[in-house]
Design a protein around this motif. Sequence first.
Motif, PDB file in Angstrom:
ATOM      1  N   SER A 114       1.873  -5.697   3.086  1.00 52.11           N
ATOM      2  CA  SER A 114       2.594  -6.951   3.340  1.00 52.11           C
ATOM      3  C   SER A 114       2.041  -7.761   4.510  1.00 52.11           C
ATOM      4  O   SER A 114       2.023  -8.987   4.459  1.00 52.11           O
ATOM      5  N   ASN A 123      10.471  -4.301   7.610  1.00 52.60           N
ATOM      6  CA  ASN A 123      11.898  -3.927   7.569  1.00 52.60           C
ATOM      7  C   ASN A 123      12.676  -4.581   8.721  1.00 52.60           C
ATOM      8  O   ASN A 123      13.364  -3.905   9.491  1.00 52.60           O
ATOM      9  N   ILE A 180       5.907  -7.071  11.962  1.00 48.86           N
ATOM     10  CA  ILE A 180       7.165  -6.333  11.809  1.00 48.86           C
ATOM     11  C   ILE A 180       7.557  -6.208  10.343  1.00 48.86           C
ATOM     12  O   ILE A 180       7.665  -7.199   9.626  1.00 48.86           O
ATOM     13  N   MET A 231      15.219  -8.145   4.113  1.00 46.59           N
ATOM     14  CA  MET A 231      14.339  -7.016   3.817  1.00 46.59           C
ATOM     15  C   MET A 231      13.126  -7.392   2.968  1.00 46.59           C
ATOM     16  O   MET A 231      12.288  -6.552   2.683  1.00 46.59           O
ATOM     17  N   ASP A 284       0.849  -1.191   0.000  1.00 49.45           N
ATOM     18  CA  ASP A 284       0.000   0.000   0.000  1.00 49.45           C
ATOM     19  C   ASP A 284       0.888   1.246   0.000  1.00 49.45           C
ATOM     20  O   ASP A 284       1.873   1.295   0.744  1.00 49.45           O
ATOM     21  N   ARG A 324       8.571 -14.632   3.552  1.00 52.93           N
ATOM     22  CA  ARG A 324       9.471 -13.909   2.630  1.00 52.93           C
ATOM     23  C   ARG A 324       8.843 -13.894   1.252  1.00 52.93           C
ATOM     24  O   ARG A 324       8.257 -14.877   0.804  1.00 52.93           O
TER      25      ARG A 324
HETATM   26  C1  LIG Z   1       9.500   0.130   2.958  1.00 53.98           C
HETATM   27  S1  LIG Z   1       8.430  -1.157   3.498  1.00 53.98           S
HETATM   28  C2  LIG Z   1       7.188  -1.033   2.284  1.00 53.98           C
HETATM   29  C3  LIG Z   1       5.867  -1.591   2.737  1.00 53.98           C
HETATM   30  C4  LIG Z   1       4.797  -1.553   1.655  1.00 53.98           C
HETATM   31  N1  LIG Z   1       4.400  -0.194   1.327  1.00 53.98           N
HETATM   32  C5  LIG Z   1       3.576  -2.365   2.071  1.00 53.98           C
HETATM   33  O1  LIG Z   1       2.493  -1.784   2.247  1.00 53.98           O
HETATM   34  O2  LIG Z   1       3.703  -3.591   2.186  1.00 53.98           O
HETATM   35  C6  LIG Z   1       9.341  -2.578   3.007  1.00 53.98           C
HETATM   36  C7  LIG Z   1       9.034  -3.778   3.876  1.00 53.98           C
HETATM   37  O3  LIG Z   1       7.778  -4.338   3.532  1.00 53.98           O
HETATM   38  C8  LIG Z   1       7.807  -5.743   3.699  1.00 53.98           C
HETATM   39  N2  LIG Z   1       7.540  -6.373   2.404  1.00 53.98           N
HETATM   40  C9  LIG Z   1       7.393  -5.750   1.218  1.00 53.98           C
HETATM   41  N3  LIG Z   1       7.060  -6.636   0.253  1.00 53.98           N
HETATM   42  C10 LIG Z   1       6.996  -7.857   0.855  1.00 53.98           C
HETATM   43  C11 LIG Z   1       6.689  -9.172   0.392  1.00 53.98           C
HETATM   44  N4  LIG Z   1       6.346  -9.399  -0.867  1.00 53.98           N
HETATM   45  N5  LIG Z   1       6.722 -10.190   1.292  1.00 53.98           N
HETATM   46  C12 LIG Z   1       7.019  -9.965   2.595  1.00 53.98           C
HETATM   47  N6  LIG Z   1       7.306  -8.742   3.075  1.00 53.98           N
HETATM   48  C13 LIG Z   1       7.296  -7.704   2.229  1.00 53.98           C
HETATM   49  C14 LIG Z   1       9.199  -6.121   4.213  1.00 53.98           C
HETATM   50  O4  LIG Z   1       9.143  -6.130   5.633  1.00 53.98           O
HETATM   51  C15 LIG Z   1      10.014  -4.945   3.702  1.00 53.98           C
HETATM   52  O5  LIG Z   1      11.199  -4.774   4.465  1.00 53.98           O
END
Ligand SMILES: C[S@@+](CC[C@H](N)C(=O)[O-])C[C@H]1O[C@@H](n2cnc3c(N)ncnc32)[C@H](O)[C@@H]1O
Length: 244
Positions: A114, A163, A161, A218, A83, A194
């Motif tokens: 996520s 990042n 959690i 990440m 989002d 992941r």
């Molecule tokens: C900067 S944040 C962005 C979040 C994003 N705007 C959201 O709404 O999911 C980045 C973090 O989102 C999570 N993330 C993003 N894509 C993911 C995925 N496909 N699977 C698991 N975690 C994810 C991880 O924790 C990553 O470190």
Amino acid sequence: MKGKIFIVGIGPGAREHISLRALEALEEADIIIGYKTYTRLVAGFVDKKKIISSGMRQELARCREALQLLHDGKQVALISGGDPGIYGMAGIMLELIEREKADVEVEMIPGITSCIAAAAILGAPIMNDFAVVSLSDLLTDWELIKTRLECAARGDFVVCIYNPRSKTRTTQIEQAREILLGYRDKATPVGIVRNAMRDDQSRIITTLEKMLSHPIDMTTTIIIGNSKTLVAHDRMMTPRGYIL
Ligand SMILES: C[S@@+](CC[C@H](N)C(=O)[O-])C[C@H]1O[C@@H](n2cnc3c(N)ncnc32)[C@H](O)[C@@H]1O
């Protein structure tokens, strides 16, 4: 002509998890701007000629570029994974529009964040109150993040959690676990997802005690259960309290 910006959440990865309105916006836009991981995800189903990709930590440059195109009357789609309003591009773009007093049309299009994607992969772990905490201390003071974790732990929130660990930020997840252990049993279920909804998706259900022995990076979202969270048939769930 007045420019229009679509601030678009593309969800966790796969096309089928993007909303219809987001797909329409990607179609309608003259230009699509985003971080390269996300532009790569949409490149399979949009006209590649209209994509502008940039690297990590170039959020402000990306927004300035979008603003310039808007001044030229273009329709721009600024994309975020998940989002756009959750650790995404929405806040910074709106701040810039405000700062520059830019006369542009804005349409915000939500995406599956996520923790929602990860929850669906794990079962139903966020059926009750939950807190979302990012462990990235690049823009937020680490002491404040620790206080937020402490409050969530004390309030028996399920904790999601974001990042959790990068190549340079390795100790934050260890400290976060210590804080949670101060309030929760070491057998508390923990889900580690992941690359949710992407080709290389993986999921592990473990415990607060053992969570650090699994790969975390990440691309990972972690969901730590509350005092009621259970694991059954390899699914994590948090009962709301219905009498069955
Ligand atoms: C900067 S944040 C962005 C979040 C994003 N705007 C959201 O709404 O999911 C980045 C973090 O989102 C999570 N993330 C993003 N894509 C993911 C995925 N496909 N699977 C698991 N975690 C994810 C991880 O924790 C990553 O470190």
